[in-house]
Enzyme design. Structure first.
Site, short mmCIF file in Angstrom:
data_model
loop_
_atom_site.label_atom_id
_atom_site.label_comp_id
_atom_site.label_asym_id
_atom_site.label_seq_id
_atom_site.Cartn_x
_atom_site.Cartn_y
_atom_site.Cartn_z
CG LEU A 222 -1.80 -1.05 1.50
CD1 LEU A 222 -2.61 -1.32 2.80
CD2 LEU A 222 -2.79 -1.39 0.30
CG ASP A 253 11.39 -5.54 -7.83
OD1 ASP A 253 10.41 -5.92 -8.29
OD2 ASP A 253 12.22 -4.56 -8.54
#
Length: 310
Positions: A222, A253
């Site tokens: 978020l 990532d």
């Protein structure tokens, strides 16, 4: 073994200037080149966590050695399917005066049908039962949006856990194959399920819906508002922690790397969630495309507070 798949790798060239002046000569204060692509970024963070992984995917032969030498210097294994062509170079312009980063991403090489089949056979020859495979990032021209779905379906037959982190049609079609885990951001989650982004419990229900379909772990990032982690047994939320933001490049990532570390080491859901957030937060605090240090990740993990939702 853990395999990270990058089908559209890139050289990330970061250019640091004071401020961008349109229609004028801009003087570079500093610059650097890194090997990038979402799967490769995951491997770089795993390497910092002392976890062995192998980078695979499709690599153009014209500047392949830059990638292979770069990964070799980091002691990261690689086993790419090499095709003809030049790998793309993405430009990241850092304006120090405004503390902003502007990405200019190249489209990359075009992949022929026989080269896709060559990669597919290459991948199937590498993996074996019990491996973990991370599918992430954009697709080069020539590869159909169904490629992730096809890979997931085939690897599941070998009892391989597949983590999917993609966007757009490749994500939507990939989810249909029910991967082991996914890491959507808010925008990507809304494309998969109908949720109210302003309502945490709506996001929770959206994640539960995906788990009920068979996806075992759903990590929803978020941004600066934190994250939600939903599994078959548990659901957690974290509002994150306030830190100085130096770059958001690769933060997602890094979160995937933290989750993969936890899965590989059979950590509890709560521990996996904390580590994923710590990795993502550490990357945000690290400038440009640099790799967050394991010491920074460990330090941040102590300050993360999570709430059990069920």
């Amino acid at each position: 073994m853990i395999y990270t798949i990058t089908l559209n790798p890139a050289i990330d060239k970061t250019i640091i200037i004071d401020k961008y002046k349109r229609n004028q000569v801009n003087r570079i204060k500093n610059s650097r080149k890194d090997v990038g692509g979402k799967g490769i970024n995951v491997s770089k963070v795993l390497n910092e966590l002392s976890v062995e992984s192998t980078c695979t995917g499709i690599l153009g032969d014209e500047n392949a050695n830059f990638f292979l030498d770069y990964l070799n210097k980091l002691n990261i294994q690689s086993n790419f399917h090499i095709i003809s062509g030049e790998n793309r170079t993405n430009i990241k312009i850092v304006e120090e005066k405004y503390n902003t980063i502007t990405d200019i991403n190249d489209k990359g090489f075009e992949v022929e049908k026989d080269e896709i089949e060559g990669f597919f056979n290459h991948l199937l020859s590498l993996v074996k039962e019990g491996d973990i495979v991370i599918l992430s990032g954009s697709l080069p021209k020539g590869i159909e949006d169904t490629i992730y779905k096809r890979i997931i379906e085939n690897l599941k037959q070998k009892s391989i856990k597949v983590i999917l982190d993609a966007d757009g049609p490749p994500l939507l079609k990939g989810v249909e194959a029910i991967p082991y885990a996914i890491k959507p951001n808010l925008h990507e989650l809304k494309a998969i399920v109908d949720v109210d982004e302003s309502n945490i419990y709506s996001l929770l229900e959206g994640g539960k819906h995906l788990v009920d379909k068979g996806i075992e772990k759903v990590l929803i990032s978020l941004g600066d508002k934190g994250a939600i982690y939903i599994t078959k047994e548990n659901a957690y939320i974290s509002k994150g922690i306030k830190v100085p933001v130096k770059s958001t490049v690769g933060a997602g990532d890094a979160m995937v790397a933290g989750m993969v570390y936890g899965i590989e080491n059979n950590l509890e859901d709560e521990q996996i969630f904390k580590l994923a957030i710590a990795c993502g937060t550490a990357k945000v605090m690290t400038e440009g495309t640099k790799i967050p240090s394991v010491n920074k990740i460990k330090s941040i993990s102590k300050d993360i507070i999570i709430e059990y939702l069920r």
